[in-house]
Design a protein around this motif. Structure first.
Motif, PDB file in Angstrom:
ATOM      1  N   CYS A 161     -20.288 -22.079  22.265  1.00 59.75           N
ATOM      2  CA  CYS A 161     -20.209 -22.198  20.678  1.00 59.75           C
ATOM      3  C   CYS A 161     -20.562 -23.278  20.147  1.00 59.75           C
ATOM      4  N   GLU A 162     -21.349 -23.193  19.202  1.00 59.14           N
ATOM      5  CA  GLU A 162     -22.160 -24.404  18.455  1.00 59.14           C
ATOM      6  C   GLU A 162     -21.063 -24.126  17.151  1.00 59.14           C
ATOM      7  N   VAL A 163     -20.356 -25.157  16.659  1.00 53.27           N
ATOM      8  CA  VAL A 163     -19.310 -24.878  15.610  1.00 53.27           C
ATOM      9  C   VAL A 163     -19.641 -25.829  14.527  1.00 53.27           C
ATOM     10  N   GLU A 164     -19.738 -25.434  13.274  1.00 54.32           N
ATOM     11  CA  GLU A 164     -19.776 -26.106  12.199  1.00 54.32           C
ATOM     12  C   GLU A 164     -18.224 -26.054  11.224  1.00 54.32           C
ATOM     13  N   LEU A 165     -17.805 -26.845  11.151  1.00 47.38           N
ATOM     14  CA  LEU A 165     -16.379 -26.792  10.765  1.00 47.38           C
ATOM     15  C   LEU A 165     -16.057 -27.572   9.285  1.00 47.38           C
ATOM     16  N   ALA A 166     -15.592 -27.050   8.194  1.00 47.46           N
ATOM     17  CA  ALA A 166     -15.327 -27.859   7.148  1.00 47.46           C
ATOM     18  C   ALA A 166     -14.181 -27.215   6.862  1.00 47.46           C
ATOM     19  N   ASP A 167     -12.973 -28.056   6.994  1.00 42.75           N
ATOM     20  CA  ASP A 167     -11.669 -27.942   6.878  1.00 42.75           C
ATOM     21  C   ASP A 167     -11.211 -28.631   5.559  1.00 42.75           C
ATOM     22  N   VAL A 168     -11.390 -27.915   4.328  1.00 39.78           N
ATOM     23  CA  VAL A 168     -11.167 -28.624   3.212  1.00 39.78           C
ATOM     24  C   VAL A 168      -9.776 -28.994   3.110  1.00 39.78           C
ATOM     25  N   ASP A 169      -9.026 -28.316   3.541  1.00 42.55           N
ATOM     26  CA  ASP A 169      -7.427 -28.260   3.397  1.00 42.55           C
ATOM     27  C   ASP A 169      -7.022 -29.696   4.062  1.00 42.55           C
ATOM     28  N   ARG A 170      -7.668 -30.090   5.106  1.00 45.14           N
ATOM     29  CA  ARG A 170      -7.348 -31.054   6.107  1.00 45.14           C
ATOM     30  C   ARG A 170      -8.371 -32.396   5.869  1.00 45.14           C
ATOM     31  N   GLY A 171      -9.454 -32.225   5.148  1.00 43.74           N
ATOM     32  CA  GLY A 171     -10.404 -33.035   5.043  1.00 43.74           C
ATOM     33  C   GLY A 171     -11.099 -33.291   6.154  1.00 43.74           C
ATOM     34  N   VAL A 172     -11.226 -32.207   7.064  1.00 41.09           N
ATOM     35  CA  VAL A 172     -12.229 -32.393   8.339  1.00 41.09           C
ATOM     36  C   VAL A 172     -13.457 -31.762   8.304  1.00 41.09           C
ATOM     37  N   TYR A 173     -14.614 -32.406   8.478  1.00 44.36           N
ATOM     38  CA  TYR A 173     -15.796 -31.736   8.526  1.00 44.36           C
ATOM     39  C   TYR A 173     -16.547 -32.294   9.817  1.00 44.36           C
ATOM     40  N   GLU A 174     -16.994 -31.467  10.729  1.00 45.20           N
ATOM     41  CA  GLU A 174     -17.375 -31.544  12.010  1.00 45.20           C
ATOM     42  C   GLU A 174     -18.221 -30.717  12.433  1.00 45.20           C
ATOM     43  N   GLU A 175     -19.475 -31.064  13.398  1.00 44.22           N
ATOM     44  CA  GLU A 175     -20.024 -30.458  13.942  1.00 44.22           C
ATOM     45  C   GLU A 175     -20.013 -30.649  15.436  1.00 44.22           C
ATOM     46  N   PHE A 176     -19.572 -29.316  16.487  1.00 46.42           N
ATOM     47  CA  PHE A 176     -19.513 -29.809  17.999  1.00 46.42           C
ATOM     48  C   PHE A 176     -19.720 -28.645  18.690  1.00 46.42           C
ATOM     49  N   SER A 177     -19.803 -28.801  19.939  1.00 45.74           N
ATOM     50  CA  SER A 177     -20.131 -27.832  20.911  1.00 45.74           C
ATOM     51  C   SER A 177     -18.871 -27.406  21.771  1.00 45.74           C
ATOM     52  N   LEU A 178     -18.845 -26.294  22.139  1.00 46.33           N
ATOM     53  CA  LEU A 178     -17.428 -25.893  22.852  1.00 46.33           C
ATOM     54  C   LEU A 178     -18.009 -25.032  24.014  1.00 46.33           C
ATOM     55  N   ARG A 179     -17.199 -25.376  25.176  1.00 43.76           N
ATOM     56  CA  ARG A 179     -17.532 -24.100  26.279  1.00 43.76           C
ATOM     57  C   ARG A 179     -16.176 -23.830  26.292  1.00 43.76           C
ATOM     58  N   LEU A 180     -16.075 -22.285  26.196  1.00 44.40           N
ATOM     59  CA  LEU A 180     -14.585 -21.650  26.692  1.00 44.40           C
ATOM     60  C   LEU A 180     -14.874 -20.938  27.873  1.00 44.40           C
ATOM     61  N   ALA A 181     -13.788 -21.083  28.774  1.00 41.95           N
ATOM     62  CA  ALA A 181     -13.841 -20.276  29.717  1.00 41.95           C
ATOM     63  C   ALA A 181     -12.934 -19.204  29.882  1.00 41.95           C
ATOM     64  N   GLN A 182     -13.219 -17.865  29.973  1.00 37.61           N
ATOM     65  CA  GLN A 182     -12.298 -16.735  29.811  1.00 37.61           C
ATOM     66  C   GLN A 182     -12.101 -16.253  31.022  1.00 37.61           C
ATOM     67  N   HIS A 183     -10.873 -16.669  31.231  1.00 34.87           N
ATOM     68  CA  HIS A 183     -10.415 -16.049  32.582  1.00 34.87           C
ATOM     69  C   HIS A 183     -10.310 -14.485  32.646  1.00 34.87           C
ATOM     70  N   PRO A 184     -10.625 -13.760  33.772  1.00 37.27           N
ATOM     71  CA  PRO A 184     -10.578 -12.285  33.746  1.00 37.27           C
ATOM     72  C   PRO A 184      -9.366 -11.588  33.042  1.00 37.27           C
ATOM     73  N   SER A 185      -8.055 -12.436  33.122  1.00 35.59           N
ATOM     74  CA  SER A 185      -6.922 -11.694  32.732  1.00 35.59           C
ATOM     75  C   SER A 185      -6.637 -12.171  31.391  1.00 35.59           C
TER      76      SER A 185
END
Length: 180
Positions: free
Chosen positions: A10-34
């Motif tokens: 996931c390439e994420v652009e985050l604008a959390d105005v409520d908390r004052g957090v503005y970030e861009e980051f990459s995530l790798r999520l491993a989805q377990h079969p269960s």
């Protein structure tokens, strides 16, 4: 041969105005079969809405573990935020609340049923724990939009979440419920 985890990026652009957090980051999520798609999508939302320095995915929720699904550690390695996904039992919340400074739960389940299940149970600092949920169908719509490679834009403002996932625009209030 055992089936391995499905890796989602996931390439994420985050604008959390409520908390004052503005970030861009990459995530790798491993989805377990269960792991269900709804659990994965809720885990992704929790990570983004709790994003701060030291946040990481834990082993919790997939197998029995002494870690939650998402956690935040300080520079010494101490867990400062314990974040559960789905429908954790009262004992896990009690454990996490004793270990960390703050506990949050993000669910794709019916929050009234969870609150009822936790009612009357011993949970350390229960009144400080926040349960967050979304409108019915919101998490399912995210699951339908997720692919192996994802572009996400999340904006949170005044308790409302706006999400664009791979060209699909979605929104939901972020419902907050208190245990105590």
């Amino acid at each position: 041969m055992a089936i391995g985890a499905t890796i989602r990026t996931c390439e994420v652009e985050l604008a959390d105005v409520d908390r004052g957090v503005y970030e861009e980051f990459s995530l790798r999520l491993a989805q377990h079969p269960s792991e269900t798609g709804a659990f994965l999508a809720t885990r992704l939302l929790a990570y983004c809405l709790e994003y701060e320095e030291g946040i990481a995915f834990g082993a919790g929720g997939i197998s029995s573990s002494d870690e939650p699904a998402v956690l935040v550690r300080d520079l010494t390695g101490r867990v400062t935020v314990w974040i559960e996904i789905g429908a954790p039992d009262a004992q896990r919340l009690h454990f996490g609340s004793k270990l960390a400074d703050r506990v949050a739960v993000y669910t794709h389940r019916d929050p009234a049923k969870l609150l009822s299940a936790w009612s009357g149970k011993t949970i350390h600092r229960a009144e400080e724990i926040v349960l967050r949920s979304f409108d019915p169908g919101f998490v399912d719509a995210i699951v339908a939009a997720l692919a192996r490679r994802n572009a996400l834009t999340l904006s949170a403002t005044e308790g409302q979440l706006y999400l664009e996932c791979n060209g699909t625009a979605l929104s939901s209030p972020i419902h907050e419920h208190r245990l105590g």
